[in-house]
Motif scaffolding. Structure first.
Motif, short mmCIF file in Angstrom:
data_model
loop_
_atom_site.label_atom_id
_atom_site.label_comp_id
_atom_site.label_asym_id
_atom_site.label_seq_id
_atom_site.Cartn_x
_atom_site.Cartn_y
_atom_site.Cartn_z
N ASN A 26 0.84 -1.19 0.00
CA ASN A 26 0.00 0.00 0.00
C ASN A 26 0.88 1.24 0.00
N PHE A 27 0.26 2.40 -0.10
CA PHE A 27 1.01 3.64 -0.21
C PHE A 27 1.84 3.92 1.04
N TYR A 55 5.82 4.90 1.36
CA TYR A 55 6.39 6.04 2.09
C TYR A 55 7.42 5.55 3.11
N GLN A 84 2.61 12.72 -2.05
CA GLN A 84 1.33 12.90 -1.37
C GLN A 84 0.56 14.09 -1.94
N ILE A 103 -0.95 13.04 -5.33
CA ILE A 103 -2.14 12.19 -5.14
C ILE A 103 -3.32 13.01 -4.63
N GLU A 161 -5.54 0.46 -4.19
CA GLU A 161 -5.35 1.79 -3.62
C GLU A 161 -5.21 2.83 -4.73
N SER A 197 -7.88 5.93 -5.02
CA SER A 197 -7.40 7.31 -5.02
C SER A 197 -7.80 8.04 -6.30
N PRO A 244 5.65 -0.40 -6.57
CA PRO A 244 5.41 0.41 -5.36
C PRO A 244 6.61 1.30 -5.05
N ILE A 290 4.08 6.32 -7.74
CA ILE A 290 2.69 5.99 -7.40
C ILE A 290 1.75 7.18 -7.64
#
Length: 314
Positions: free
Chosen positions: A149-150, A154, A178, A181, A218, A222, A293, A297
């Motif tokens: 996942n995001f 990170y 971020q 997104i 995800e 988003s 990933p 992203i």
């Protein structure tokens, strides 16, 4: 006589001042040199296997065994330190010039040992037994668990940034992603009804899609898209009939290893009745962008949203 003594006294004073100045200057240089020497301190970073690795210096040469980690290293501005990578490390362009040491599953331990890297960035899926000779050779191995996942991405960026001595750059990179997104999420927030979409990652006859708890889900969420198989968990194998029954309005495929993946989907028996096929809304997106990933992203979310909601990005 007094005049001569006076000049002698002044001359003596100048010599003393000069010598004092030299001593002070030498002392200052010594202090500066000491400060520079002591500026770097050994540091410890914990990898995803729970192992603490102490670095006496910032790694100058790195072997990366996963394309997403290679992309992170380049995005952090330390890509010039990558001296070994996998066959699939193709982004950015510079990564294509790096020595190939793995096909992502099988690791060429002998070649890696010969390169004498300061560090190996490994991951938790693959030929882990091949890491043993590298450990025996005394090469530090930092394990990065494959992100799902995001938040994992990170975390990977911040971990790698800490290892490479560029923590500030890591924080900045995460913030940039971020923001990208968030900008997309703000645009798609105006959508009244989310587009029903089928996302294909493996073609017929072994059809697979991305369900809940996947990296691709995800991305879809988003981008303001309704995944018609969100009720499935992980990467799910599905039947043609189920896709036809759920009747998506849009189809996205990331399959890049068959000739003309879009036409292949459109030509499947019974799929001509699917709204996405009837409306010619079947799209192929870049597999690397949509599946890695790493630092792209934000680009994946934007690409997906632009594909499904082009009117929002005019």
């Amino acid at each position: 006589m007094k005049r001569t003594l006076r000049f002698s006294w002044i001359a003596l004073l100048m010599v003393v001042l000069f010598l004092t100045g030299c001593a002070t200057n030498d002392e200052q240089k010594s202090t500066e040199k000491k400060a520079t020497t002591e500026e770097f301190k050994a540091y410890t970073v914990t990898d995803d296997s729970g192992k603490e690795i102490t670095f006496d210096k910032i790694p100058e040469t790195v072997v990366s065994l996963q394309p997403s980690n290679t992309e992170i290293l380049y995005a952090l501005g330390v890509g010039d330190k990558v001296i070994g990578a996998t066959d699939y490390d193709n982004y950015p362009e510079k990564a294509k010039e790096v020595e190939r040491v793995s096909d992502s599953m099988t690791i060429n331990s002998e070649k890696i040992i010969a390169l004498k890297p300061d560090l190996i960035m490994a991951y938790t899926i693959g030929d882990e037994a091949a890491l043993k000779p590298l450990e025996d050779a005394g090469i530090p191995i930092f394990i990065i668990k494959s992100a799902v996942n995001f938040d994992d991405v990170y975390g990977d960026i911040n971990q790698i940034a800490e290892v490479m001595g560029v923590k500030k750059k890591g924080n900045e990179l995460v913030q940039t992603i971020q923001t990208q997104i968030k900008d997309v999420e703000d645009k798609v927030a105006s959508v009244d009804s989310k587009e029903k979409t089928y996302f294909e990652i493996s073609p017929s006859p072994e059809i697979y899609t991305a369900g809940a708890e996947t990296f691709q889900q995800e991305i879809l969420a988003s981008a303001g898209i309704e995944n018609i198989f969100v009720d499935q968990k992980g990467w799910a194998k599905i039947a043609d009939e189920e896709v036809i029954k759920r009747n998506p309005n849009t189809i996205i495929t990331t399959v890049g290893y068959v000739e003309n993946a879009v036409n292949e989907i459109k030509s499947r028996k019974g799929w001509g009745d699917v709204d996405a096929v009837k409306k010619n809304q079947v799209y192929q997106l870049n597999e690397d962008v949509m599946s890695r990933p790493g630092p792209r992203i934000g680009e994946a979310v934007e690409l997906t949203a632009k594909t499904v909601y082009p009117q929002l990005f005019k």
